[in-house]
Scaffold this active site. Structure first.
Site, PDB file in Angstrom:
ATOM      1  N   GLY A  12       0.700  -1.416  -0.046  1.00 55.02           N
ATOM      2  CA  GLY A  12       0.053   0.057   0.062  1.00 55.02           C
ATOM      3  C   GLY A  12       0.627   1.175  -0.115  1.00 55.02           C
ATOM      4  N   GLY A  13       0.139   2.371   0.170  1.00 55.47           N
ATOM      5  CA  GLY A  13       0.793   3.731   0.000  1.00 55.47           C
ATOM      6  C   GLY A  13       1.160   4.119   1.251  1.00 55.47           C
ATOM      7  N   ARG A  15       0.857   5.514   4.943  1.00 56.77           N
ATOM      8  CA  ARG A  15      -0.282   5.769   5.689  1.00 56.77           C
ATOM      9  C   ARG A  15      -1.562   5.349   5.184  1.00 56.77           C
ATOM     10  NH1 ARG A  15       0.932   6.762  10.365  1.00 56.77           N
ATOM     11  NH2 ARG A  15      -0.929   7.796  10.932  1.00 56.77           N
ATOM     12  N   GLY A  17      -2.494   1.916   6.082  1.00 58.92           N
ATOM     13  CA  GLY A  17      -3.222   0.996   7.044  1.00 58.92           C
ATOM     14  C   GLY A  17      -2.271  -0.092   6.884  1.00 58.92           C
ATOM     15  N   ALA A  42      11.809  -5.170  12.787  1.00 59.38           N
ATOM     16  CA  ALA A  42      11.928  -3.545  12.317  1.00 59.38           C
ATOM     17  C   ALA A  42      13.202  -3.170  11.435  1.00 59.38           C
ATOM     18  CB  ALA A  42      11.743  -2.905  13.477  1.00 59.38           C
ATOM     19  N   HIS A  58       6.240   4.693  16.800  1.00 58.26           N
ATOM     20  CA  HIS A  58       5.800   3.405  16.346  1.00 58.26           C
ATOM     21  C   HIS A  58       6.098   2.340  17.553  1.00 58.26           C
ATOM     22  CE1 HIS A  58       4.844   3.659  11.918  1.00 58.26           C
ATOM     23  NE2 HIS A  58       5.794   4.720  12.002  1.00 58.26           N
ATOM     24  N   ARG A  65      -1.030  -1.434  21.006  1.00 59.69           N
ATOM     25  CA  ARG A  65      -1.916  -2.060  20.214  1.00 59.69           C
ATOM     26  C   ARG A  65      -1.672  -3.469  20.387  1.00 59.69           C
ATOM     27  NH1 ARG A  65      -1.549   2.422  16.619  1.00 59.69           N
ATOM     28  NH2 ARG A  65       0.312   1.362  15.492  1.00 59.69           N
ATOM     29  N   GLU A  73      15.138  -5.341  15.899  1.00 62.11           N
ATOM     30  CA  GLU A  73      15.683  -4.379  14.873  1.00 62.11           C
ATOM     31  C   GLU A  73      16.763  -5.018  14.015  1.00 62.11           C
ATOM     32  OE1 GLU A  73      16.689  -0.478  16.383  1.00 62.11           O
ATOM     33  OE2 GLU A  73      14.676  -0.395  17.588  1.00 62.11           O
TER      34      GLU A  73
END
Length: 187
Positions: A12-13, A15, A17, A42, A58, A65, A73
């Site tokens: 996706g682009g 932001r 989701g 990450a 993040h 969440r 990392e």
């Protein structure tokens, strides 16, 4: 997400989701069984103040969440990280392939690397993973053709990386406005 070994590429682009979907899948995986584990690999590196703040935000958001997900990392050795953390009861989330490719092709120090061998190794690691793997990547080839040679090379390389990873993943999802669109689903 079923307990069977399954891989998903989320495209996706910016932001759109993508990361939220990966976190949702991780939370669902963790909630499905007390034996389940989740590891976030990450790939971002903090090269400036804005990126340091973005990474910190993040981390905070992810901890809120998906509190049970551990973060590791790894900006370069992605295939090795997938191999090291993959287990039948462990979901591995990679966020994101775009930053990983940036680290390979535009390193802060040293000469740019050719992404072909690391991409092959990553696809091999995904294909041989013992547990589910969810990967996040940007889809940046939908706009105008960039003016600069290096930017065009990066857009081409990311398109090739996304195609190769999509080939080895059981599911490919395109995110737009926070909504998932399934592009591939091999059950």
């Amino acid at each position: 997400m079923a307990e069977t070994v399954r891989s998903e590429l989320i495209l996706g682009g910016q932001r759109s989701g993508k990361s939220r979907r990966a976190e949702l899948l991780a939370r669902q995986w963790l909630d499905a069984s007390p034996a389940h584990r989740a590891v976030m690999v990450a790939t971002g590196q903090a090269w400036d103040d804005e990126m340091r703040e973005r990474i910190a935000r993040h981390r905070r958001d992810r901890a809120e969440r998906v509190p049970g997900m551990r973060t590791v990392e790894e900006p370069l050795a992605l295939a090795e990280a997938v191999q090291a953390h993959s287990a039948s009861q462990t979901l591995v989330v990679v966020d994101c392939l775009t930053l990983w490719l940036t680290n390979l092709m535009m390193p802060a120090e040293g000469a740019p690397g050719d992404p072909d061998a690391p991409t092959f190794a990553l696809c091999n690691a995904i294909g041989h993973a013992h547990g589910p793997v969810v990967l996040v990547s940007n889809e940046i080839g939908l706009g105008v053709i960039p003016m600069g040679r290096d930017v065009r090379a990066f857009v081409d390389a990311l398109g090739g990386l996304n195609q190769r990873v999509a080939t080895v993943c059981a599911r490919v999802t395109l995110m737009a406005a926070g909504l998932p669109l399934t592009l591939k689903d091999v059950s």
